[in-house]
Design a protein around this motif. Structure first.
Motif, PDB file in Angstrom:
ATOM      1  N   TYR A  41     -11.698  22.631 -11.737  1.00  0.00           N
ATOM      2  CA  TYR A  41     -12.041  23.033 -13.068  1.00  0.00           C
ATOM      3  C   TYR A  41     -12.003  24.234 -12.196  1.00  0.00           C
ATOM      4  CZ  TYR A  41     -13.421  18.897 -15.058  1.00  0.00           C
ATOM      5  OH  TYR A  41     -12.939  17.700 -16.295  1.00  0.00           O
ATOM      6  N   SER A  42     -12.118  25.550 -13.537  1.00  0.00           N
ATOM      7  CA  SER A  42     -11.699  27.182 -13.521  1.00  0.00           C
ATOM      8  C   SER A  42     -12.615  27.701 -11.348  1.00  0.00           C
ATOM      9  CB  SER A  42     -11.960  27.620 -14.611  1.00  0.00           C
ATOM     10  OG  SER A  42     -13.660  27.337 -14.786  1.00  0.00           O
ATOM     11  N   LYS A  43     -12.356  28.988 -12.304  1.00  0.00           N
ATOM     12  CA  LYS A  43     -12.447  29.769 -11.282  1.00  0.00           C
ATOM     13  C   LYS A  43     -11.753  29.634 -10.281  1.00  0.00           C
ATOM     14  CE  LYS A  43     -16.373  31.821 -13.184  1.00  0.00           C
ATOM     15  NZ  LYS A  43     -16.011  33.319 -13.542  1.00  0.00           N
ATOM     16  N   GLY A  44     -10.414  29.565  -9.560  1.00  0.00           N
ATOM     17  CA  GLY A  44      -9.826  29.024  -9.429  1.00  0.00           C
ATOM     18  C   GLY A  44     -10.331  27.544  -8.652  1.00  0.00           C
ATOM     19  N   GLY A  45      -9.952  26.640  -8.514  1.00  0.00           N
ATOM     20  CA  GLY A  45     -10.367  25.444  -8.820  1.00  0.00           C
ATOM     21  C   GLY A  45     -12.105  24.924  -8.115  1.00  0.00           C
ATOM     22  N   ARG A  46     -12.618  25.999  -8.126  1.00  0.00           N
ATOM     23  CA  ARG A  46     -14.042  25.896  -7.150  1.00  0.00           C
ATOM     24  C   ARG A  46     -14.776  25.351  -7.931  1.00  0.00           C
ATOM     25  NH1 ARG A  46     -16.381  30.894  -7.531  1.00  0.00           N
ATOM     26  NH2 ARG A  46     -18.363  30.592  -6.472  1.00  0.00           N
ATOM     27  N   MET A  47     -14.830  25.336  -9.289  1.00  0.00           N
ATOM     28  CA  MET A  47     -15.842  24.453 -10.115  1.00  0.00           C
ATOM     29  C   MET A  47     -15.740  22.591 -10.535  1.00  0.00           C
ATOM     30  SD  MET A  47     -17.214  26.701 -11.344  1.00  0.00           S
ATOM     31  CE  MET A  47     -18.319  26.802 -12.710  1.00  0.00           C
ATOM     32  N   PHE A  48     -17.135  22.183 -10.676  1.00  0.00           N
ATOM     33  CA  PHE A  48     -17.350  21.332 -10.378  1.00  0.00           C
ATOM     34  C   PHE A  48     -17.893  20.871 -12.558  1.00  0.00           C
ATOM     35  CE2 PHE A  48     -17.058  21.928  -6.272  1.00  0.00           C
ATOM     36  CZ  PHE A  48     -16.486  20.769  -5.820  1.00  0.00           C
ATOM     37  N   ARG A  49     -17.515  19.542 -12.492  1.00  0.00           N
ATOM     38  CA  ARG A  49     -18.184  19.550 -14.113  1.00  0.00           C
ATOM     39  C   ARG A  49     -19.679  18.305 -13.768  1.00  0.00           C
ATOM     40  NH1 ARG A  49     -15.869  17.539 -19.635  1.00  0.00           N
ATOM     41  NH2 ARG A  49     -15.645  15.636 -19.113  1.00  0.00           N
ATOM     42  N   LEU A  50     -20.280  18.139 -14.565  1.00  0.00           N
ATOM     43  CA  LEU A  50     -21.427  17.463 -14.533  1.00  0.00           C
ATOM     44  C   LEU A  50     -21.901  16.501 -16.355  1.00  0.00           C
ATOM     45  CD1 LEU A  50     -23.801  17.902 -11.261  1.00  0.00           C
ATOM     46  CD2 LEU A  50     -21.878  16.443 -11.506  1.00  0.00           C
ATOM     47  N   VAL A  51     -20.850  15.647 -16.521  1.00  0.00           N
ATOM     48  CA  VAL A  51     -21.717  14.998 -18.077  1.00  0.00           C
ATOM     49  C   VAL A  51     -22.284  14.471 -18.108  1.00  0.00           C
ATOM     50  CG1 VAL A  51     -20.487  14.615 -20.238  1.00  0.00           C
ATOM     51  CG2 VAL A  51     -19.539  16.117 -18.331  1.00  0.00           C
ATOM     52  N   THR A  52     -23.859  14.792 -18.604  1.00  0.00           N
ATOM     53  CA  THR A  52     -24.852  13.299 -18.600  1.00  0.00           C
ATOM     54  C   THR A  52     -24.430  12.991 -20.343  1.00  0.00           C
ATOM     55  OG1 THR A  52     -26.676  14.321 -19.558  1.00  0.00           O
ATOM     56  CG2 THR A  52     -26.580  14.622 -17.669  1.00  0.00           C
ATOM     57  N   HIS A  53     -24.646  11.319 -20.397  1.00  0.00           N
ATOM     58  CA  HIS A  53     -25.073  10.581 -20.862  1.00  0.00           C
ATOM     59  C   HIS A  53     -25.741   8.978 -20.794  1.00  0.00           C
ATOM     60  CE1 HIS A  53     -22.927   7.621 -18.408  1.00  0.00           C
ATOM     61  NE2 HIS A  53     -21.907   8.735 -17.955  1.00  0.00           N
ATOM     62  N   MET A  54     -25.660   8.537 -22.230  1.00  0.00           N
ATOM     63  CA  MET A  54     -26.421   7.189 -22.818  1.00  0.00           C
ATOM     64  C   MET A  54     -26.277   6.470 -21.719  1.00  0.00           C
ATOM     65  SD  MET A  54     -24.524   5.494 -25.173  1.00  0.00           S
ATOM     66  CE  MET A  54     -25.532   4.429 -25.930  1.00  0.00           C
ATOM     67  N   ASP A  55     -25.652   5.982 -20.330  1.00  0.00           N
ATOM     68  CA  ASP A  55     -25.900   5.476 -19.444  1.00  0.00           C
ATOM     69  C   ASP A  55     -26.021   5.690 -18.068  1.00  0.00           C
ATOM     70  OD1 ASP A  55     -24.285   3.298 -21.146  1.00  0.00           O
ATOM     71  OD2 ASP A  55     -22.420   3.659 -19.728  1.00  0.00           O
TER      72      ASP A  55
END
Length: 381
Positions: free
Chosen positions: A348-362
């Protein structure tokens, strides 16, 4: 004798209230998927609702299950009417086409990091023929009022497209699931009204915002003219979005839906699962938020970089590796899956440095524990 359909269904089994198919590897290892909240499996209750749904031809306005869902959504958000569409991108496109229907030199003001700007194929330009003025959001997803004023053009000068629409995003995905409060939305709505503009909210995760801010959807969105609501993210339905607004706006949006190929027939089968999600899966989002906040806290304490100094409003966590990480950023996703069975999204952003985690019902507490342990163990010396 095994029929083809029986063979298909034998790939799946009910575990608790969820249908689980490819969620386990061949060695029966549990998989935790944090790439998005769009990966959820429909619950057994949703599937049961689908089998009981009364249907009709929705293009003709005759599907009673769709009609019930639309009425419920309109009432929930304090708007006159609603429209069921296949996807969130289509909901936003229908909104843009509707709001700009009578202005063929329309321009809209949107955030530079908004989903409409980054991830919807430039549809506002190539499908709606609407130009856009991109303005920056601060780390709390807030526009500068001066930026809005500077971006506004009336139609009294032939050089300019007429500013017709302001688009907000709530929660703001790329800024980490930031929840925009009702006071801010109202201030944007007041400014827009004074300039003969409309306000649309890309509310793919608007229910997350309402839960985080402990407010009703109608109070939260009172200052907006239209809102799109995705049923297949945190709410857990397999597909579908709702667009809400005034009667004439929805009439034009329905025409836009037809032009975009979104007219559906006996779609109450799917809409019934959306209704179940919207009436049963809202309050539980607080658990998703709590789990995301726990991940953020543990990563921040371990030395990882997190935007907003680690503040997480809802169910999205962005992080970057510390300078002394044992792994390169390109290595982490594969290692997390190989060693811990956890799927994460990077680049993701910041020159591809960023990771994204998304919590959900599973994703439960055990899955969160595995995620925290894996990231810290693999990265921290």
């Amino acid at each position: 004798m095994m029929t083809p359909m029986t063979a298909v269904w034998r790939k799946y089994r009910l575990v608790g209230s969820h249908v689980v198919g490819r969620a386990f590897s061949t060695n029966n290892r549990r998989i935790v998927d944090l790439r998005s909240d769009t990966v959820t499996q429909p619950t057994a209750a949703m599937l049961h609702a689908a089998t009981q749904a009364t249907t009709g031809d929705d293009v003709m306005g005759e599907d009673p299950t769709v009609t019930a869902l639309e009425h419920h959504a309109a009432e929930l958000f304090g708007k006159e009417r609603a429209l069921y569409v296949p996807t969130g991108t289509m909901a936003n496109m229908c909104a843009i086409l509707s709001h700009c229907h009578y202005n063929k030199s329309a321009e809209m003001i949107i955030g530079s990091k908004s989903h409409i700007n980054l991830y919807e194929g430039g549809g506002y330009a190539n499908l709606a023929g609407v130009s856009c003025k991109q303005i920056p959001e601060d780390e709390n997803a807030i526009f500068s009022m001066d930026d809005i004023r500077d971006s506004y053009f009336s139609d009294n000068d032939d050089h300019y497209a007429k500013s017709t629409l302001i688009c907000l995003e709530n929660t703001q995905n790329m800024l980490g699931g930031v929840a925009l409060p009702a006071s801010y939305i109202s201030s944007i709505g007041k400014m827009a009204q004074e300039r003969d503009m409309k306000v649309h909210i890309d509310g793919a995760r608007i229910m997350n915002a309402a839960v985080a801010l402990n407010t009703s959807p109608s109070d939260l969105c009172e200052g907006a003219d239209s809102i799109s609501i995705c049923l297949s993210k945190g709410l857990g339905a397999p597909m579908g979005s709702i667009l809400v607004g005034e009667t004439e706006f929805i009439r034009l949006a329905r025409r836009a839906r037809k032009r975009l190929g979104g007219g559906m027939r006996q779609v109450g089968v799917i809409a019934s699962m959306g209704m179940h999600a919207l009436t049963n899966n809202v309050d539980r989002m607080a658990d998703d938020h709590s789990r995301a906040q726990r991940i953020a806290s543990e990563l921040k304490n371990a030395g990882f970089f997190l935007p907003r100094d680690g503040q997480v409003d809802t169910n999205i966590v962005f992080f970057a590796l510390p300078d002394n990480s044992k792994l390169m950023k390109e290595e982490l996703p594969a290692k997390m899956f190989e060693k811990y069975g956890v799927k994460i999204a990077g680049g993701y952003s910041k020159g591809g440095r960023m990771f994204r985690l998304v919590t959900h019902m599973d994703v439960d507490d055990e899955g969160v524990d595995a995620t925290i342990e894996g990231i810290i163990s693999l990265c921290i010396p």
